[in-house]
Design a protein around this motif. Structure first.
Motif, PDB file in Angstrom:
ATOM      1  N   TYR A  49      95.811  44.012  52.010  1.00 42.17           N
ATOM      2  CA  TYR A  49      96.232  43.995  53.254  1.00 42.17           C
ATOM      3  C   TYR A  49      95.672  42.492  53.743  1.00 42.17           C
ATOM      4  CZ  TYR A  49      97.645  48.532  54.582  1.00 42.17           C
ATOM      5  OH  TYR A  49      98.449  49.806  54.627  1.00 42.17           O
ATOM      6  N   GLN A  50      96.682  41.660  54.335  1.00 43.75           N
ATOM      7  CA  GLN A  50      96.471  40.230  54.588  1.00 43.75           C
ATOM      8  C   GLN A  50      95.545  40.073  55.882  1.00 43.75           C
ATOM      9  OE1 GLN A  50      99.690  37.809  53.331  1.00 43.75           O
ATOM     10  NE2 GLN A  50      99.702  36.845  55.337  1.00 43.75           N
ATOM     11  N   VAL A  51      95.665  40.713  56.901  1.00 51.32           N
ATOM     12  CA  VAL A  51      94.649  40.415  58.075  1.00 51.32           C
ATOM     13  C   VAL A  51      93.320  40.965  57.795  1.00 51.32           C
ATOM     14  CG1 VAL A  51      94.515  40.742  60.442  1.00 51.32           C
ATOM     15  CG2 VAL A  51      96.915  40.520  59.510  1.00 51.32           C
ATOM     16  N   ARG A  93      98.634  47.152  49.909  1.00 44.00           N
ATOM     17  CA  ARG A  93      97.875  48.352  49.403  1.00 44.00           C
ATOM     18  C   ARG A  93      96.621  47.996  49.518  1.00 44.00           C
ATOM     19  NH1 ARG A  93     102.449  50.354  49.937  1.00 44.00           N
ATOM     20  NH2 ARG A  93     103.527  51.659  48.629  1.00 44.00           N
ATOM     21  N   THR A  94      95.713  48.970  49.998  1.00 42.73           N
ATOM     22  CA  THR A  94      94.149  48.957  50.152  1.00 42.73           C
ATOM     23  C   THR A  94      93.741  48.696  48.667  1.00 42.73           C
ATOM     24  OG1 THR A  94      93.847  51.194  50.029  1.00 42.73           O
ATOM     25  CG2 THR A  94      93.911  50.204  52.169  1.00 42.73           C
ATOM     26  N   ASN A  95      94.124  49.626  47.510  1.00 38.13           N
ATOM     27  CA  ASN A  95      93.884  49.244  46.118  1.00 38.13           C
ATOM     28  C   ASN A  95      94.679  48.558  45.271  1.00 38.13           C
ATOM     29  OD1 ASN A  95      95.867  51.214  46.489  1.00 38.13           O
ATOM     30  ND2 ASN A  95      95.404  52.686  44.929  1.00 38.13           N
ATOM     31  N   ALA A  96      95.337  47.508  45.714  1.00 35.61           N
ATOM     32  CA  ALA A  96      96.164  46.852  45.182  1.00 35.61           C
ATOM     33  C   ALA A  96      95.477  46.174  43.814  1.00 35.61           C
ATOM     34  CB  ALA A  96      96.697  45.878  45.754  1.00 35.61           C
ATOM     35  N   GLU A 148      79.422  36.321  55.821  1.00 37.90           N
ATOM     36  CA  GLU A 148      80.365  36.361  57.217  1.00 37.90           C
ATOM     37  C   GLU A 148      81.764  36.671  56.976  1.00 37.90           C
ATOM     38  OE1 GLU A 148      79.883  32.936  59.962  1.00 37.90           O
ATOM     39  OE2 GLU A 148      78.123  32.331  59.124  1.00 37.90           O
ATOM     40  N   ILE A 149      82.370  36.207  55.821  1.00 36.74           N
ATOM     41  CA  ILE A 149      83.792  36.374  55.549  1.00 36.74           C
ATOM     42  C   ILE A 149      83.924  37.189  54.638  1.00 36.74           C
ATOM     43  CG2 ILE A 149      86.207  35.286  55.423  1.00 36.74           C
ATOM     44  CD1 ILE A 149      84.897  34.640  58.288  1.00 36.74           C
ATOM     45  N   THR A 150      83.763  36.814  53.431  1.00 37.40           N
ATOM     46  CA  THR A 150      84.344  37.410  52.254  1.00 37.40           C
ATOM     47  C   THR A 150      83.776  39.057  51.805  1.00 37.40           C
ATOM     48  OG1 THR A 150      84.242  35.345  51.014  1.00 37.40           O
ATOM     49  CG2 THR A 150      84.380  36.910  49.721  1.00 37.40           C
ATOM     50  N   LYS A 151      82.371  38.978  51.780  1.00 36.24           N
ATOM     51  CA  LYS A 151      81.855  40.490  51.818  1.00 36.24           C
ATOM     52  C   LYS A 151      82.516  41.565  52.653  1.00 36.24           C
ATOM     53  CE  LYS A 151      77.909  39.356  49.247  1.00 36.24           C
ATOM     54  NZ  LYS A 151      76.275  39.273  49.193  1.00 36.24           N
ATOM     55  N   PRO A 152      82.483  41.046  54.053  1.00 37.93           N
ATOM     56  CA  PRO A 152      83.289  42.111  55.018  1.00 37.93           C
ATOM     57  C   PRO A 152      84.426  42.106  54.837  1.00 37.93           C
ATOM     58  CG  PRO A 152      81.761  40.593  56.285  1.00 37.93           C
ATOM     59  CD  PRO A 152      81.669  40.125  54.686  1.00 37.93           C
ATOM     60  N   ARG A 153      85.347  41.311  54.320  1.00 38.90           N
ATOM     61  CA  ARG A 153      86.720  41.616  54.040  1.00 38.90           C
ATOM     62  C   ARG A 153      86.890  42.616  52.804  1.00 38.90           C
ATOM     63  NH1 ARG A 153      90.299  38.728  56.994  1.00 38.90           N
ATOM     64  NH2 ARG A 153      92.065  39.006  55.449  1.00 38.90           N
ATOM     65  N   TYR A 154      86.092  42.224  51.603  1.00 41.11           N
ATOM     66  CA  TYR A 154      86.408  42.830  50.384  1.00 41.11           C
ATOM     67  C   TYR A 154      85.844  44.212  50.498  1.00 41.11           C
ATOM     68  CZ  TYR A 154      86.267  43.404  45.261  1.00 41.11           C
ATOM     69  OH  TYR A 154      86.703  43.843  44.165  1.00 41.11           O
ATOM     70  N   GLY A 155      84.722  44.317  51.339  1.00 44.42           N
ATOM     71  CA  GLY A 155      84.195  45.756  51.604  1.00 44.42           C
ATOM     72  C   GLY A 155      84.695  46.616  52.819  1.00 44.42           C
ATOM     73  N   TYR A 156      86.018  45.998  53.332  1.00 43.59           N
ATOM     74  CA  TYR A 156      86.326  46.563  54.605  1.00 43.59           C
ATOM     75  C   TYR A 156      86.884  48.076  54.545  1.00 43.59           C
ATOM     76  CZ  TYR A 156      89.738  47.066  58.474  1.00 43.59           C
ATOM     77  OH  TYR A 156      90.594  47.705  59.653  1.00 43.59           O
ATOM     78  N   ILE A 157      87.678  48.321  53.327  1.00 45.98           N
ATOM     79  CA  ILE A 157      88.237  49.681  53.293  1.00 45.98           C
ATOM     80  C   ILE A 157      87.393  50.854  52.957  1.00 45.98           C
ATOM     81  CG2 ILE A 157      90.860  48.653  52.674  1.00 45.98           C
ATOM     82  CD1 ILE A 157      90.127  49.654  49.626  1.00 45.98           C
ATOM     83  N   HIS A 158      86.158  50.379  52.359  1.00 42.26           N
ATOM     84  CA  HIS A 158      85.395  51.511  51.635  1.00 42.26           C
ATOM     85  C   HIS A 158      84.151  51.967  52.866  1.00 42.26           C
ATOM     86  CE1 HIS A 158      86.919  50.486  47.916  1.00 42.26           C
ATOM     87  NE2 HIS A 158      86.742  49.171  48.075  1.00 42.26           N
ATOM     88  N   PRO A 159      83.945  53.175  52.611  1.00 45.24           N
ATOM     89  CA  PRO A 159      82.844  53.740  53.374  1.00 45.24           C
ATOM     90  C   PRO A 159      81.433  53.185  52.885  1.00 45.24           C
ATOM     91  CG  PRO A 159      83.596  55.559  52.091  1.00 45.24           C
ATOM     92  CD  PRO A 159      84.723  54.435  51.701  1.00 45.24           C
ATOM     93  N   TRP A 160      80.351  53.454  53.625  1.00 47.85           N
ATOM     94  CA  TRP A 160      79.138  52.944  53.438  1.00 47.85           C
ATOM     95  C   TRP A 160      78.720  54.183  52.214  1.00 47.85           C
ATOM     96  CZ3 TRP A 160      74.447  55.230  53.010  1.00 47.85           C
ATOM     97  CH2 TRP A 160      73.026  54.211  52.611  1.00 47.85           C
ATOM     98  N   PRO A 161      78.085  53.540  51.272  1.00 51.61           N
ATOM     99  CA  PRO A 161      77.547  52.537  50.752  1.00 51.61           C
ATOM    100  C   PRO A 161      78.355  51.628  50.047  1.00 51.61           C
ATOM    101  CG  PRO A 161      76.656  54.106  49.373  1.00 51.61           C
ATOM    102  CD  PRO A 161      77.502  54.937  50.303  1.00 51.61           C
ATOM    103  N   LEU A 162      79.472  52.056  49.543  1.00 51.07           N
ATOM    104  CA  LEU A 162      80.358  51.141  48.722  1.00 51.07           C
ATOM    105  C   LEU A 162      80.999  50.054  49.525  1.00 51.07           C
ATOM    106  CD1 LEU A 162      82.899  54.047  47.488  1.00 51.07           C
ATOM    107  CD2 LEU A 162      81.095  52.846  46.079  1.00 51.07           C
ATOM    108  N   ASN A 163      80.742  49.926  50.792  1.00 44.67           N
ATOM    109  CA  ASN A 163      81.334  48.645  51.577  1.00 44.67           C
ATOM    110  C   ASN A 163      80.317  47.536  51.320  1.00 44.67           C
ATOM    111  OD1 ASN A 163      79.512  49.933  53.266  1.00 44.67           O
ATOM    112  ND2 ASN A 163      80.510  49.277  54.925  1.00 44.67           N
TER     113      ASN A 163
END
Length: 262
Positions: free
Chosen positions: A29-31, A61-64, A140-155
């Protein structure tokens, strides 16, 4: 190695089939999700396909990344074939009779490949460094985006794991311990080489685009348009007026003219 062999076989087999109407490019997902190094890779592939005049539609796809045969995005689904990353996609498309650099002589093709290697060795590593090693951008940017689709603690865990993998890659080529100033010097040297090669031409090898043009656009346009806490890369690219004009030209000729989305 087996993955490379499989992709080579796919490309060989692909030569016997026409380009289908339902070709598909997969990306995150781009956004909300995609990191800017992955966006640059996706944009390079999209631009290459547009320059070849090939129709495709984009599936997010979230899992692309997990779906990709190489574990990297983007990848294309063409008929029975899945092919990921720019170089294998170029090889696959070439087997279908579409080759942007067909008019170049062997010396020019070698030069083109050298500049593409320069992008891989400098811009790609610099983008990974900025995204995952620079603390402000990473946290601030990369980690939150990369973990966006996953629940805690995977995010939390998956971005940390990805960061470790990127750090190991950069460490293997001597980039992990560079300072930001040193990385910026590398980016500036790369841009200087590109600007000198482009000069006042429309594209890097004349009035027709090649694979190099698609690759350069993907990375420079991403650097220029991505909002990050650190803007030093964009400031470097903006110092080269012919490179920024090149990005505007490709955007107009292959996106705006046809109402295409990035």
């Amino acid at each position: 190695m087996s993955s490379l062999v499989a992709e080579a076989v796919q490309a060989e087999l692909g030569a016997y089939e026409p380009w289908p109407d339902n070709a598909c490019l997969y990306q995150p997902y781009q956004v909300e999700q995609i990191t800017f190094p992955d966006y640059a890779n996706c944009l390079s592939v999209k631009t290459f396909l547009h320059m070849c005049g090939l129709e495709f539609h984009t599936e997010v796809r979230t899992n692309a990344e997990e779906m990709s045969p190489s574990g990297k995005v983007p990848f294309i689904h063409v008929g029975a074939f899945l092919v990921s990353e720019l170089d294998p996609i170029i090889a696959f498309v070439n087997t279908r009779g579409f080759q942007l650099s067909r008019d170049l002589d062997e010396g020019m093709k070698s030069e083109m490949r050298a500049y593409m290697a320069l992008i891989e060795n400098v811009m790609v590593n610099a983008e990974l460094y900025l995204a995952w090693i620079d603390e402000a951008v990473s946290e601030e940017i990369t980690k939150p985006r990369y973990g966006y689709i996953h629940p805690w603690p995977l995010n939390r865990l998956l971005p940390w794991q990805k960061q470790s993998n990127v750090r190991a890659r950069l460490n293997s080529v001597g980039w992990a311990k560079k300072t930001m100033d040193e990385v910026c010097d590398e980016v500036k040297t790369c841009c200087q080489a590109l600007a000198e090669r482009l000069d006042s031409k429309q594209y890097f090898f004349g009035d027709k685009p090649t694979e190099l043009d698609a690759l350069v656009f993907g990375h420079l346009y991403t650097i220029l348009t991505t909002r990050l806490p650190v803007s030093r890369f964009a400031e470097i690219v903006q110092q080269f007026s012919n490179l920024t004009a090149f990005c505007t030209r490709v955007e107009e000729n292959f996106y705006k003219k046809y109402g295409r989305d990035f």
